[in-house]
Design an enzyme around this catalytic site. Structure first.
Site, mmCIF file in Angstrom:
data_model
loop_
_atom_site.group_PDB
_atom_site.id
_atom_site.type_symbol
_atom_site.label_atom_id
_atom_site.label_comp_id
_atom_site.label_asym_id
_atom_site.label_seq_id
_atom_site.Cartn_x
_atom_site.Cartn_y
_atom_site.Cartn_z
ATOM 1 N N SER A 1 -58.464 -26.009 -76.851
ATOM 2 C CA SER A 1 -58.369 -24.622 -76.378
ATOM 3 C C SER A 1 -58.345 -24.541 -74.861
ATOM 4 O O SER A 1 -58.071 -23.486 -74.291
ATOM 5 C CB SER A 1 -59.550 -23.797 -76.910
ATOM 6 O OG SER A 1 -60.782 -24.294 -76.412
ATOM 7 N N ARG B 1 -65.272 -25.971 -81.794
ATOM 8 C CA ARG B 1 -66.342 -25.082 -82.272
ATOM 9 C C ARG B 1 -65.804 -23.849 -82.982
ATOM 10 O O ARG B 1 -66.569 -23.107 -83.602
ATOM 11 C CB ARG B 1 -67.234 -24.659 -81.099
ATOM 12 C CG ARG B 1 -66.510 -23.905 -80.000
ATOM 13 C CD ARG B 1 -67.436 -23.609 -78.825
ATOM 14 N NE ARG B 1 -66.726 -22.949 -77.740
ATOM 15 C CZ ARG B 1 -66.470 -21.662 -77.668
ATOM 16 N NH1 ARG B 1 -66.862 -20.864 -78.658
ATOM 17 N NH2 ARG B 1 -65.824 -21.144 -76.637
ATOM 18 N N TYR C 1 -71.319 -32.896 -60.679
ATOM 19 C CA TYR C 1 -70.071 -32.953 -61.440
ATOM 20 C C TYR C 1 -69.539 -34.384 -61.510
ATOM 21 O O TYR C 1 -69.231 -34.901 -62.593
ATOM 22 C CB TYR C 1 -69.030 -32.031 -60.800
ATOM 23 C CG TYR C 1 -67.709 -31.985 -61.531
ATOM 24 C CD1 TYR C 1 -67.520 -31.147 -62.620
ATOM 25 C CD2 TYR C 1 -66.642 -32.789 -61.126
ATOM 26 C CE1 TYR C 1 -66.306 -31.102 -63.299
ATOM 27 C CE2 TYR C 1 -65.424 -32.756 -61.794
ATOM 28 C CZ TYR C 1 -65.267 -31.908 -62.873
ATOM 29 O OH TYR C 1 -64.063 -31.876 -63.536
ATOM 30 N N LYS D 1 -69.454 -37.142 -64.750
ATOM 31 C CA LYS D 1 -68.191 -37.766 -65.159
ATOM 32 C C LYS D 1 -68.300 -39.287 -65.120
ATOM 33 O O LYS D 1 -67.805 -39.990 -66.016
ATOM 34 C CB LYS D 1 -67.052 -37.293 -64.251
ATOM 35 C CG LYS D 1 -66.727 -35.805 -64.369
ATOM 36 C CD LYS D 1 -66.225 -35.434 -65.738
ATOM 37 C CE LYS D 1 -65.786 -33.979 -65.805
ATOM 38 N NZ LYS D 1 -65.345 -33.580 -67.154
#
Length: 242
Positions: A27, A52, A143, A147
């Protein structure tokens, strides 16, 4: 990158293997383009989305796409959704701004790692992970630290083939508002390609690099593709359109 004639042959050879694939994050901006390109190139005999919620599509090309709805907080209960796939693509991700620091870590690290573990246990041979330029588990920037942690943990799972993609700023029109990325896209989008190549890349180029890499022989158990390599591998390689 292989020339177009060689690439077409690699695609045809790959199709003949009748492999199955799952996509996490279909999505999102990258996931949507990835799904479209996979269907357009008709690379797999079976395509499954794991997410989900169930997604709705209007085009007929999406009619045969399978969807598995899972609760990412209880993924162990949905292990069957990850079984029987030859290839997996993980494009899961959120932002600290949207989910908060804890929520970001939960999605971008915990959900991704648990999904990879279940995919490995379910027989997935080639796992493709969308990461980020600058990923580093020792980084002081949350961030990039997350990762980097995910990359290291997924590598420990020892997939037959692991491909990690580290794009820079993704050039696209996000439905979700991310002011910092919007400014960066405007900036890099106005620069000559030779200047921006180390820092930005169109989403469609990332996706085509993923698929061109997929059909090409692997270069080892783990492949790490930085932004410039992604640009090179994904350029001028238009696949069939839906």
């Amino acid at each position: 990158m292989a020339d177009k004639e060689t690439l077409l042959k690699l695609r045809e050879d790959f199709k003949m293997q009748n492999k199955s694939v799952f996509i996490l994050g279909a999505s999102g901006e990258t996931g949507k383009v990835l799904l479209k390109e996979i269907l357009g190139q008709n690379l797999f005999s079976k395509v499954t989305l794991i997410g989900r919620r169930k997604l709705t599509f209007e085009e007929e090309a999406y009619n045969n796409v399978n969807q598995e709805v899972v609760d990412f907080e209880k993924l162990d209960e949905y292990a069957p959704a990850f079984q029987g796939h030859d290839v997996g693509f993980c494009c899961l991700g959120t932002t600290r701004r949207k989910a908060g620091a804890d929520g970001f870590v939960r999605v971008d690290r915990d959900y991704v790692l648990k999904s990879a573990e279940l995919a490995k246990a379910g027989g997935c041979k080639h796992f493709n992970l969308l990461s980020s330029r600058g990923a580093d588990k020792s980084s002081s920037f949350l961030y990039l630290q997350v990762k980097g942690e995910v990359e290291a943990k997924v590598e420990e799972l020892k997939f037959d083939r692991l491909s990690v993609f580290r794009p820079g700023v993704l050039l696209c029109d996000r439905q979700e508002s991310r002011p910092g990325e919007w400014l960066a896209r405007k900036f890099f989008g106005s620069l000559p390609d030779s200047w921006a190549s180390g820092y930005a890349v169109p989403v469609v180029t990332v996706v085509r690099a993923m698929l061109n890499n997929l059909v090409s022989p692997g270069s080892g158990q783990m492949e790490l593709l930085e932004n410039k390599a992604i640009l090179h591998l994904g350029k001028d390689s238009d696949g069939p359109k839906l």
